[in-house]
Design a protein around this motif. Structure first.
Motif, PDB file in Angstrom:
ATOM      1  N   ALA A  85     -10.372 -21.057  13.615  1.00 46.86           N
ATOM      2  CA  ALA A  85     -10.522 -19.597  13.710  1.00 46.86           C
ATOM      3  C   ALA A  85     -10.245 -18.939  12.356  1.00 46.86           C
ATOM      4  O   ALA A  85     -10.960 -18.015  11.940  1.00 46.86           O
ATOM      5  N   ALA A  86      -9.230 -19.417  11.656  1.00 44.76           N
ATOM      6  CA  ALA A  86      -8.936 -18.885  10.316  1.00 44.76           C
ATOM      7  C   ALA A  86     -10.112 -19.131   9.379  1.00 44.76           C
ATOM      8  O   ALA A  86     -10.518 -18.236   8.636  1.00 44.76           O
ATOM      9  N   ARG A  87     -10.641 -20.334   9.429  1.00 46.87           N
ATOM     10  CA  ARG A  87     -11.779 -20.655   8.552  1.00 46.87           C
ATOM     11  C   ARG A  87     -12.988 -19.779   8.864  1.00 46.87           C
ATOM     12  O   ARG A  87     -13.685 -19.331   7.948  1.00 46.87           O
ATOM     13  N   PRO A 150       2.749 -25.933   7.225  1.00 53.22           N
ATOM     14  CA  PRO A 150       3.307 -24.626   6.833  1.00 53.22           C
ATOM     15  C   PRO A 150       3.136 -24.297   5.344  1.00 53.22           C
ATOM     16  O   PRO A 150       2.701 -23.181   5.016  1.00 53.22           O
ATOM     17  N   PRO A 151       3.407 -25.243   4.436  1.00 55.09           N
ATOM     18  CA  PRO A 151       3.205 -24.885   3.027  1.00 55.09           C
ATOM     19  C   PRO A 151       1.744 -24.584   2.671  1.00 55.09           C
ATOM     20  O   PRO A 151       1.485 -23.729   1.822  1.00 55.09           O
ATOM     21  N   SER A 152       0.800 -25.243   3.335  1.00 54.29           N
ATOM     22  CA  SER A 152      -0.615 -24.971   3.044  1.00 54.29           C
ATOM     23  C   SER A 152      -0.991 -23.555   3.440  1.00 54.29           C
ATOM     24  O   SER A 152      -1.668 -22.849   2.693  1.00 54.29           O
ATOM     25  N   GLY A 153      -0.551 -23.121   4.611  1.00 54.89           N
ATOM     26  CA  GLY A 153      -0.831 -21.748   5.033  1.00 54.89           C
ATOM     27  C   GLY A 153      -0.165 -20.732   4.133  1.00 54.89           C
ATOM     28  O   GLY A 153      -0.753 -19.708   3.779  1.00 54.89           O
ATOM     29  N   ARG A 154       1.075 -21.028   3.741  1.00 54.59           N
ATOM     30  CA  ARG A 154       1.787 -20.102   2.842  1.00 54.59           C
ATOM     31  C   ARG A 154       1.121 -20.047   1.474  1.00 54.59           C
ATOM     32  O   ARG A 154       1.142 -18.999   0.817  1.00 54.59           O
ATOM     33  N   SER A 155       0.521 -21.140   1.025  1.00 56.23           N
ATOM     34  CA  SER A 155      -0.184 -21.133  -0.262  1.00 56.23           C
ATOM     35  C   SER A 155      -1.303 -20.110  -0.246  1.00 56.23           C
ATOM     36  O   SER A 155      -1.496 -19.372  -1.219  1.00 56.23           O
ATOM     37  N   CYS A 156      -2.028 -20.048   0.846  1.00 57.42           N
ATOM     38  CA  CYS A 156      -3.088 -19.050   0.983  1.00 57.42           C
ATOM     39  C   CYS A 156      -2.500 -17.647   0.923  1.00 57.42           C
ATOM     40  O   CYS A 156      -2.972 -16.803   0.156  1.00 57.42           O
ATOM     41  N   PRO A 170      -4.617 -11.075   4.665  1.00 57.23           N
ATOM     42  CA  PRO A 170      -5.215 -10.739   5.958  1.00 57.23           C
ATOM     43  C   PRO A 170      -5.136 -11.906   6.952  1.00 57.23           C
ATOM     44  O   PRO A 170      -5.464 -11.747   8.116  1.00 57.23           O
ATOM     45  N   PHE A 171      -4.687 -13.051   6.472  1.00 57.97           N
ATOM     46  CA  PHE A 171      -4.639 -14.251   7.307  1.00 57.97           C
ATOM     47  C   PHE A 171      -3.204 -14.681   7.623  1.00 57.97           C
ATOM     48  O   PHE A 171      -2.972 -15.798   8.058  1.00 57.97           O
ATOM     49  N   GLU A 176       1.445 -17.953  10.271  1.00 59.22           N
ATOM     50  CA  GLU A 176       2.616 -17.949  11.149  1.00 59.22           C
ATOM     51  C   GLU A 176       2.365 -18.783  12.405  1.00 59.22           C
ATOM     52  O   GLU A 176       3.222 -19.558  12.828  1.00 59.22           O
ATOM     53  N   ASP A 177       1.177 -18.621  12.990  1.00 60.16           N
ATOM     54  CA  ASP A 177       0.849 -19.398  14.187  1.00 60.16           C
ATOM     55  C   ASP A 177       0.782 -20.891  13.884  1.00 60.16           C
ATOM     56  O   ASP A 177       1.280 -21.710  14.654  1.00 60.16           O
ATOM     57  N   ASN A 178       0.166 -21.249  12.754  1.00 60.67           N
ATOM     58  CA  ASN A 178       0.076 -22.669  12.418  1.00 60.67           C
ATOM     59  C   ASN A 178       1.452 -23.274  12.147  1.00 60.67           C
ATOM     60  O   ASN A 178       1.693 -24.433  12.488  1.00 60.67           O
ATOM     61  N   THR A 179       2.339 -22.515  11.560  1.00 61.37           N
ATOM     62  CA  THR A 179       3.699 -23.006  11.354  1.00 61.37           C
ATOM     63  C   THR A 179       4.362 -23.272  12.700  1.00 61.37           C
ATOM     64  O   THR A 179       4.938 -24.338  12.923  1.00 61.37           O
ATOM     65  N   GLN A 180       4.241 -22.316  13.608  1.00 58.87           N
ATOM     66  CA  GLN A 180       4.852 -22.471  14.928  1.00 58.87           C
ATOM     67  C   GLN A 180       4.210 -23.625  15.702  1.00 58.87           C
ATOM     68  O   GLN A 180       4.899 -24.411  16.354  1.00 58.87           O
ATOM     69  N   ILE A 181       2.894 -23.756  15.619  1.00 62.00           N
ATOM     70  CA  ILE A 181       2.202 -24.833  16.329  1.00 62.00           C
ATOM     71  C   ILE A 181       2.602 -26.197  15.766  1.00 62.00           C
ATOM     72  O   ILE A 181       2.785 -27.157  16.523  1.00 62.00           O
ATOM     73  N   ALA A 182       2.747 -26.291  14.459  1.00 59.78           N
ATOM     74  CA  ALA A 182       3.177 -27.566  13.857  1.00 59.78           C
ATOM     75  C   ALA A 182       4.575 -27.938  14.342  1.00 59.78           C
ATOM     76  O   ALA A 182       4.824 -29.086  14.750  1.00 59.78           O
ATOM     77  N   LEU A 183       5.494 -26.983  14.316  1.00 57.83           N
ATOM     78  CA  LEU A 183       6.854 -27.246  14.805  1.00 57.83           C
ATOM     79  C   LEU A 183       6.832 -27.634  16.277  1.00 57.83           C
ATOM     80  O   LEU A 183       7.528 -28.560  16.702  1.00 57.83           O
ATOM     81  N   LEU A 184       6.027 -26.931  17.040  1.00 59.24           N
ATOM     82  CA  LEU A 184       5.906 -27.178  18.465  1.00 59.24           C
ATOM     83  C   LEU A 184       5.362 -28.581  18.748  1.00 59.24           C
ATOM     84  O   LEU A 184       5.904 -29.311  19.583  1.00 59.24           O
TER      85      LEU A 184
END
Length: 193
Positions: A85-87, A150-156, A170-171, A176-184
């Motif tokens: 969805a982000a892509r 998480p670091p990849s999303g934060r890089s963006c 804007p993303f 935040e969602d990908n960080t939470q999903i990875a932890l989950l």
């Protein structure tokens, strides 16, 4: 005569069945209970306090949950979906830029969008690798695959902040969602016995 024979056969079968079947057997032949999503989400939070049980329950509410492994896979599939969805949103922003949208006319902005699309492609691939590890019961590999999400999303997000004078990406919600999903995903995978 034929009806009488059928009646006798049914009576004999019922008599034999009643001697060989006991009500206690019904308990032993019952299907195992399915894993409840709410209980698994709470257990994931207990395993890692960074996991939000409400987020987990919301994202996995429609998941097929016969056991914890299926929920771990469903969580990783949510990560794939979120990254895709982000892509899609990033590709749309690139297209608007290329079509001459005045708000997105900055060539540096386009370069950041292209890099962010790459970051989210890597994130999607990491979730795909985690799903494969879960399917192959290589549970220890899941955390290794998802540690870079998480670091990849934060890089963006960080690149946007630098190019836009500190404005939020804007993303950021995808990050935040990908960080939470990875932890989950990692927390649920740690519950698999």
């Amino acid at each position: 005569m034929r009806t009488c024979a059928l009646l006798v056969a049914a009576t004999v079968a019922a008599a034999v069945f009643s001697r060989t079947w006991h009500p206690a057997q019904a308990v032993t032949t019952a299907l195992p209970p399915t894993t409840t999503i709410g209980a698994t989400c709470q257990a994931a939070h207990d395993a890692d306090s960074r996991v939000t049980a409400t987020f987990c329950s919301t994202r996995l509410r429609d998941a097929f949950a016969p056991d914890t492994r299926f929920l771990a896979d469903a969580a990783a599939a949510e990560g794939v979906s979120n990254a895709n969805a982000a892509r899609r949103e990033i590709v749309t922003a690139i297209q608007r830029h290329d079509e001459g949208d005045e708000q997105e006319d900055d060539p540096i902005y386009r370069a950041v969008l292209v890099r962010c699309e790459g970051f989210y492609g890597v994130i999607r691939d990491k979730y795909g690798a985690a799903r494969l590890a879960i399917a192959e019961q290589r549970y220890g590999d899941v955390e290794e695959e998802l540690s870079s999400v998480p670091p990849s999303g934060r890089s963006c997000d960080d690149e946007f902040a630098v190019t836009r004078g500190g404005d939020a990406s804007p993303f950021v919600q995808y990050c935040e969602d990908n960080t939470q999903i990875a932890l989950l995903t990692v927390a649920i995978t740690s519950l698999i016995k």
